[in-house]
Write a protein that holds these residues in place. Structure first.
Motif, PDB file in Angstrom:
ATOM      1  N   ALA A 242       0.834  -1.209   0.000  1.00 33.61           N
ATOM      2  CA  ALA A 242       0.000   0.000   0.000  1.00 33.61           C
ATOM      3  C   ALA A 242       0.868   1.259   0.000  1.00 33.61           C
ATOM      4  O   ALA A 242       0.521   2.260  -0.629  1.00 33.61           O
ATOM      5  CB  ALA A 242      -0.939  -0.005   1.197  1.00 33.61           C
ATOM      6  N   ALA A 243       1.999   1.211   0.684  1.00 28.63           N
ATOM      7  CA  ALA A 243       2.914   2.355   0.684  1.00 28.63           C
ATOM      8  C   ALA A 243       3.516   2.557  -0.706  1.00 28.63           C
ATOM      9  O   ALA A 243       3.723   3.697  -1.135  1.00 28.63           O
ATOM     10  CB  ALA A 243       4.012   2.168   1.724  1.00 28.63           C
ATOM     11  N   VAL A 244       3.797   1.476  -1.424  1.00 27.54           N
ATOM     12  CA  VAL A 244       4.280   1.582  -2.804  1.00 27.54           C
ATOM     13  C   VAL A 244       3.213   2.269  -3.658  1.00 27.54           C
ATOM     14  O   VAL A 244       3.517   3.184  -4.435  1.00 27.54           O
ATOM     15  CB  VAL A 244       4.634   0.195  -3.389  1.00 27.54           C
ATOM     16  CG1 VAL A 244       4.938   0.289  -4.880  1.00 27.54           C
ATOM     17  CG2 VAL A 244       5.811  -0.415  -2.644  1.00 27.54           C
ATOM     18  N   ASP A 245       1.967   1.839  -3.523  1.00 31.33           N
ATOM     19  CA  ASP A 245       0.865   2.449  -4.271  1.00 31.33           C
ATOM     20  C   ASP A 245       0.758   3.943  -3.955  1.00 31.33           C
ATOM     21  O   ASP A 245       0.612   4.769  -4.855  1.00 31.33           O
ATOM     22  CB  ASP A 245      -0.458   1.767  -3.935  1.00 31.33           C
ATOM     23  CG  ASP A 245      -0.507   0.297  -4.326  1.00 31.33           C
ATOM     24  OD1 ASP A 245       0.334  -0.155  -5.130  1.00 31.33           O
ATOM     25  OD2 ASP A 245      -1.403  -0.405  -3.813  1.00 31.33           O
ATOM     26  N   ALA A 246       0.835   4.295  -2.661  1.00 32.30           N
ATOM     27  CA  ALA A 246       0.728   5.690  -2.239  1.00 32.30           C
ATOM     28  C   ALA A 246       1.895   6.517  -2.763  1.00 32.30           C
ATOM     29  O   ALA A 246       1.717   7.668  -3.181  1.00 32.30           O
ATOM     30  CB  ALA A 246       0.645   5.775  -0.716  1.00 32.30           C
ATOM     31  N   PHE A 247       3.084   5.939  -2.763  1.00 32.69           N
ATOM     32  CA  PHE A 247       4.271   6.609  -3.314  1.00 32.69           C
ATOM     33  C   PHE A 247       4.035   6.976  -4.777  1.00 32.69           C
ATOM     34  O   PHE A 247       4.281   8.107  -5.198  1.00 32.69           O
ATOM     35  CB  PHE A 247       5.489   5.688  -3.187  1.00 32.69           C
ATOM     36  CG  PHE A 247       6.667   6.094  -4.029  1.00 32.69           C
ATOM     37  CD1 PHE A 247       7.598   7.001  -3.543  1.00 32.69           C
ATOM     38  CD2 PHE A 247       6.840   5.573  -5.294  1.00 32.69           C
ATOM     39  CE1 PHE A 247       8.682   7.382  -4.323  1.00 32.69           C
ATOM     40  CE2 PHE A 247       7.922   5.945  -6.074  1.00 32.69           C
ATOM     41  CZ  PHE A 247       8.853   6.849  -5.594  1.00 32.69           C
ATOM     42  N   TYR A 248       3.542   6.026  -5.541  1.00 31.78           N
ATOM     43  CA  TYR A 248       3.309   6.254  -6.967  1.00 31.78           C
ATOM     44  C   TYR A 248       2.299   7.374  -7.188  1.00 31.78           C
ATOM     45  O   TYR A 248       2.534   8.296  -7.982  1.00 31.78           O
ATOM     46  CB  TYR A 248       2.840   4.964  -7.632  1.00 31.78           C
ATOM     47  CG  TYR A 248       2.585   5.101  -9.109  1.00 31.78           C
ATOM     48  CD1 TYR A 248       3.628   5.060 -10.017  1.00 31.78           C
ATOM     49  CD2 TYR A 248       1.300   5.284  -9.593  1.00 31.78           C
ATOM     50  CE1 TYR A 248       3.402   5.197 -11.384  1.00 31.78           C
ATOM     51  CE2 TYR A 248       1.052   5.423 -10.952  1.00 31.78           C
ATOM     52  CZ  TYR A 248       2.111   5.375 -11.842  1.00 31.78           C
ATOM     53  OH  TYR A 248       1.883   5.525 -13.192  1.00 31.78           O
ATOM     54  N   VAL A 249       1.190   7.333  -6.470  1.00 39.62           N
ATOM     55  CA  VAL A 249       0.148   8.351  -6.617  1.00 39.62           C
ATOM     56  C   VAL A 249       0.701   9.725  -6.243  1.00 39.62           C
ATOM     57  O   VAL A 249       0.519  10.709  -6.969  1.00 39.62           O
ATOM     58  CB  VAL A 249      -1.088   7.991  -5.763  1.00 39.62           C
ATOM     59  CG1 VAL A 249      -2.066   9.156  -5.678  1.00 39.62           C
ATOM     60  CG2 VAL A 249      -1.775   6.758  -6.327  1.00 39.62           C
ATOM     61  N   ALA A 250       1.404   9.817  -5.114  1.00 38.82           N
ATOM     62  CA  ALA A 250       1.946  11.105  -4.657  1.00 38.82           C
ATOM     63  C   ALA A 250       3.017  11.625  -5.603  1.00 38.82           C
ATOM     64  O   ALA A 250       3.056  12.816  -5.919  1.00 38.82           O
ATOM     65  CB  ALA A 250       2.514  10.961  -3.248  1.00 38.82           C
ATOM     66  N   ALA A 251       3.889  10.747  -6.071  1.00 38.57           N
ATOM     67  CA  ALA A 251       4.958  11.158  -6.982  1.00 38.57           C
ATOM     68  C   ALA A 251       4.391  11.656  -8.304  1.00 38.57           C
ATOM     69  O   ALA A 251       4.857  12.665  -8.850  1.00 38.57           O
ATOM     70  CB  ALA A 251       5.933  10.005  -7.214  1.00 38.57           C
ATOM     71  N   MET A 252       3.389  10.978  -8.826  1.00 39.13           N
ATOM     72  CA  MET A 252       2.766  11.409 -10.071  1.00 39.13           C
ATOM     73  C   MET A 252       2.058  12.750  -9.884  1.00 39.13           C
ATOM     74  O   MET A 252       2.177  13.643 -10.723  1.00 39.13           O
ATOM     75  CB  MET A 252       1.790  10.347 -10.579  1.00 39.13           C
ATOM     76  CG  MET A 252       2.460   9.047 -11.025  1.00 39.13           C
ATOM     77  SD  MET A 252       3.525   9.259 -12.461  1.00 39.13           S
ATOM     78  CE  MET A 252       2.284   9.559 -13.720  1.00 39.13           C
ATOM     79  N   ALA A 253       1.368  12.918  -8.773  1.00 40.65           N
ATOM     80  CA  ALA A 253       0.658  14.174  -8.505  1.00 40.65           C
ATOM     81  C   ALA A 253       1.622  15.335  -8.302  1.00 40.65           C
ATOM     82  O   ALA A 253       1.272  16.484  -8.547  1.00 40.65           O
ATOM     83  CB  ALA A 253      -0.240  14.013  -7.278  1.00 40.65           C
ATOM     84  N   ALA A 254       2.860  15.027  -7.887  1.00 42.77           N
ATOM     85  CA  ALA A 254       3.864  16.063  -7.631  1.00 42.77           C
ATOM     86  C   ALA A 254       4.731  16.347  -8.857  1.00 42.77           C
ATOM     87  O   ALA A 254       5.779  16.977  -8.736  1.00 42.77           O
ATOM     88  CB  ALA A 254       4.730  15.657  -6.441  1.00 42.77           C
ATOM     89  N   GLY A 255       4.316  15.866 -10.024  1.00 41.33           N
ATOM     90  CA  GLY A 255       5.048  16.185 -11.251  1.00 41.33           C
ATOM     91  C   GLY A 255       5.901  15.079 -11.812  1.00 41.33           C
ATOM     92  O   GLY A 255       6.622  15.282 -12.790  1.00 41.33           O
ATOM     93  N   GLY A 256       5.831  13.881 -11.231  1.00 48.46           N
ATOM     94  CA  GLY A 256       6.584  12.755 -11.768  1.00 48.46           C
ATOM     95  C   GLY A 256       5.995  12.256 -13.074  1.00 48.46           C
ATOM     96  O   GLY A 256       4.859  12.570 -13.419  1.00 48.46           O
ATOM     97  N   LYS A 257       6.793  11.488 -13.794  1.00 48.78           N
ATOM     98  CA  LYS A 257       6.328  10.860 -15.042  1.00 48.78           C
ATOM     99  C   LYS A 257       6.400   9.344 -14.870  1.00 48.78           C
ATOM    100  O   LYS A 257       7.370   8.813 -14.333  1.00 48.78           O
ATOM    101  CB  LYS A 257       7.207  11.298 -16.212  1.00 48.78           C
ATOM    102  CG  LYS A 257       7.053  12.773 -16.546  1.00 48.78           C
ATOM    103  CD  LYS A 257       7.794  13.102 -17.817  1.00 48.78           C
ATOM    104  CE  LYS A 257       7.707  14.505 -18.292  1.00 48.78           C
ATOM    105  NZ  LYS A 257       7.239  15.545 -17.526  1.00 48.78           N
ATOM    106  N   ASP A 258       5.376   8.675 -15.329  1.00 47.12           N
ATOM    107  CA  ASP A 258       5.276   7.226 -15.180  1.00 47.12           C
ATOM    108  C   ASP A 258       6.450   6.498 -15.832  1.00 47.12           C
ATOM    109  O   ASP A 258       6.849   6.801 -16.950  1.00 47.12           O
ATOM    110  CB  ASP A 258       3.974   6.742 -15.816  1.00 47.12           C
ATOM    111  CG  ASP A 258       3.854   5.238 -15.792  1.00 47.12           C
ATOM    112  OD1 ASP A 258       3.869   4.670 -14.689  1.00 47.12           O
ATOM    113  OD2 ASP A 258       3.775   4.628 -16.873  1.00 47.12           O
ATOM    114  N   ASN A 259       6.982   5.527 -15.081  1.00 48.51           N
ATOM    115  CA  ASN A 259       7.997   4.629 -15.625  1.00 48.51           C
ATOM    116  C   ASN A 259       7.699   3.195 -15.205  1.00 48.51           C
ATOM    117  O   ASN A 259       8.584   2.364 -15.153  1.00 48.51           O
ATOM    118  CB  ASN A 259       9.401   5.046 -15.175  1.00 48.51           C
ATOM    119  CG  ASN A 259      10.483   4.294 -15.921  1.00 48.51           C
ATOM    120  OD1 ASN A 259      10.313   3.927 -17.066  1.00 48.51           O
ATOM    121  ND2 ASN A 259      11.596   4.055 -15.259  1.00 48.51           N
TER     122      ASN A 259
END
Length: 127
Positions: free
Chosen positions: A76-93
């Protein structure tokens, strides 16, 4: 084995916003800013859970392409990391999911940070 590491970032404030959001999901935060009189005015800050272990330093001549994987306590922390990182300007990899070609319990998510570094959260527990 690794005590600490760091990366150069072109825009410290943009990188800080990204890592503040992404690391909050993993229980880490910005713990220390080096006083500017020790860095010649360059912004340098360290993230961690108990002590600074991942450092950002401002440098217009950074080179993308690095990969850093950060441990997550749960999937669940991995999932939350992905959502937060994407919302903060990250790009999917590579969104959250099992990567059994690495290890049967390898659950990770991959995001490019604002400077093009491949940042990952990974959990190795079966659930």
């Amino acid at each position: 084995m690794i005590d600490h590491t760091g990366i150069a970032v072109a825009d410290f404030e943009k990188a800080k916003a990204f890592y503040d959001a992404a690391f909050a999901t993993l229980g880490a935060s910005l713990l220390f800013m080096v006083p500017p009189e020790f860095t010649g005015g360059v912004k340098v800050g360290g993230y961690g859970r108990e002590r600074p272990q991942f450092w950002l330093h401002e440098n217009a001549e950074n080179a993308p392409g690095r990969h850093y994987a950060f441990s997550a306590p749960t999937r669940a922390a991995v999932d939350a990391f992905y959502v937060a990182a994407m919302a903060a300007g990250g790009k999917d990899n590579g969104g959250p999911g099992l990567r059994p070609h690495y290890h049967p319990n390898y659950y990770g998510a991959f995001v490019f940070d604002p400077d093009g570094n491949n940042v990952e959260a990974v959990c190795h527990t079966p659930e």
